[in-house]
Design a protein around this motif. Structure first.
Motif, mmCIF file in Angstrom:
data_model
loop_
_atom_site.group_PDB
_atom_site.id
_atom_site.type_symbol
_atom_site.label_atom_id
_atom_site.label_comp_id
_atom_site.label_asym_id
_atom_site.label_seq_id
_atom_site.Cartn_x
_atom_site.Cartn_y
_atom_site.Cartn_z
ATOM 1 N N GLN A 1 47.566 43.082 44.362
ATOM 2 C CA GLN A 1 46.849 43.586 45.272
ATOM 3 C C GLN A 1 45.078 43.473 44.773
ATOM 4 O O GLN A 1 43.686 43.239 45.012
ATOM 5 C CB GLN A 1 46.597 45.007 46.434
ATOM 6 N N ASP A 2 45.302 44.358 43.254
ATOM 7 C CA ASP A 2 44.196 43.496 42.201
ATOM 8 C C ASP A 2 44.296 43.430 42.283
ATOM 9 O O ASP A 2 42.221 42.676 42.400
ATOM 10 C CB ASP A 2 44.512 44.825 40.638
ATOM 11 N N LEU A 3 44.075 41.841 42.271
ATOM 12 C CA LEU A 3 43.932 40.275 42.301
ATOM 13 C C LEU A 3 42.941 40.033 43.182
ATOM 14 O O LEU A 3 41.567 39.142 43.630
ATOM 15 C CB LEU A 3 44.375 39.602 41.479
ATOM 16 N N ASP B 1 35.237 37.017 36.348
ATOM 17 C CA ASP B 1 34.390 37.370 36.303
ATOM 18 C C ASP B 1 34.407 38.499 35.571
ATOM 19 O O ASP B 1 34.925 39.656 35.042
ATOM 20 C CB ASP B 1 33.825 37.655 37.094
ATOM 21 N N ALA B 2 35.944 38.962 36.829
ATOM 22 C CA ALA B 2 36.873 40.176 36.654
ATOM 23 C C ALA B 2 37.341 40.658 34.986
ATOM 24 O O ALA B 2 37.205 41.344 34.756
ATOM 25 C CB ALA B 2 37.757 40.801 37.617
ATOM 26 N N VAL B 3 37.869 39.589 34.013
ATOM 27 C CA VAL B 3 38.687 39.679 32.966
ATOM 28 C C VAL B 3 37.415 39.758 31.974
ATOM 29 O O VAL B 3 37.506 40.549 30.897
ATOM 30 C CB VAL B 3 39.242 38.386 32.768
ATOM 31 N N THR B 4 35.835 39.213 32.666
ATOM 32 C CA THR B 4 35.172 38.933 31.479
ATOM 33 C C THR B 4 34.674 40.556 31.356
ATOM 34 O O THR B 4 34.294 40.708 30.293
ATOM 35 C CB THR B 4 34.060 38.000 31.617
ATOM 36 N N ASP B 5 33.933 40.624 32.508
ATOM 37 C CA ASP B 5 33.295 42.019 31.818
ATOM 38 C C ASP B 5 34.896 43.340 31.947
ATOM 39 O O ASP B 5 33.863 44.685 32.415
ATOM 40 C CB ASP B 5 32.880 42.346 33.501
ATOM 41 N N ARG C 1 37.438 44.229 33.933
ATOM 42 C CA ARG C 1 38.080 44.852 35.477
ATOM 43 C C ARG C 1 39.210 44.585 35.436
ATOM 44 O O ARG C 1 40.083 45.533 36.092
ATOM 45 C CB ARG C 1 37.633 45.042 36.470
ATOM 46 N N LEU C 2 39.752 43.276 34.607
ATOM 47 C CA LEU C 2 40.809 42.271 34.969
ATOM 48 C C LEU C 2 41.073 42.902 33.615
ATOM 49 O O LEU C 2 40.402 41.733 32.732
ATOM 50 C CB LEU C 2 41.461 42.013 35.725
#
Length: 128
Positions: free
Chosen positions: A79-81, A105-109, A111-112
């Motif tokens: 769900q988070d992804l 992008d979520a990994v880069t910033d 958030r993930l």
């Protein structure tokens, strides 16, 4: 009620025999050649535990087919992804190197985590 499910020869019946001393479920020795157990149980059996409750010992699983699973279904289990993937361009497959994939992008910033995304991508590769 608890059900033991797993690959053939991993010790489900051995564990039942330890939990219920008079269960007498059939077991086999681990092969010295392969280091693996053997398929021994042929039917599922429900047994009452000595201190209450029930356990079901099942035959081992030799194969497990889920070829009907699609990337979208796997993504729904993360769900988070799934929330981040809403920012992906149409048709994004979410794989490593997918252009403009919002998951990267979520990994880069931050958030993930990269590990969480890698886990999803391993599953996605297995079904594609």
């Amino acid at each position: 009620m608890t059900v033991f499910v797993g690959h053939s020869g991993v010790g489900k019946s051995t564990l039942v025999n330890r939990l219920i001393p008079d269960a007498n479920r059939a077991t086999a020795e681990v092969s010295e050649l392969t280091g693996k157990g053997r398929h021994t149980s042929t039917s599922a059996v429900a047994m009452e535990l000595p201190d209450g409750g029930w356990i079901i010992d099942t035959p081992g699983v030799r194969s497990f087919g889920i070829s009907h699973v699609r990337t979208e279904s796997i993504l729904g289990a993360f769900q988070d992804l799934s929330d981040y993937a809403e920012g992906c361009p149409r048709g994004c497959r979410h794989g490593t190197g997918a252009p403009e994939c919002a998951l990267d992008d979520a990994v880069t910033d931050g958030r993930l985590t990269a590990e969480r995304l890698a886990s999803f991508r391993r599953m996605e590769r297995a079904f594609s």
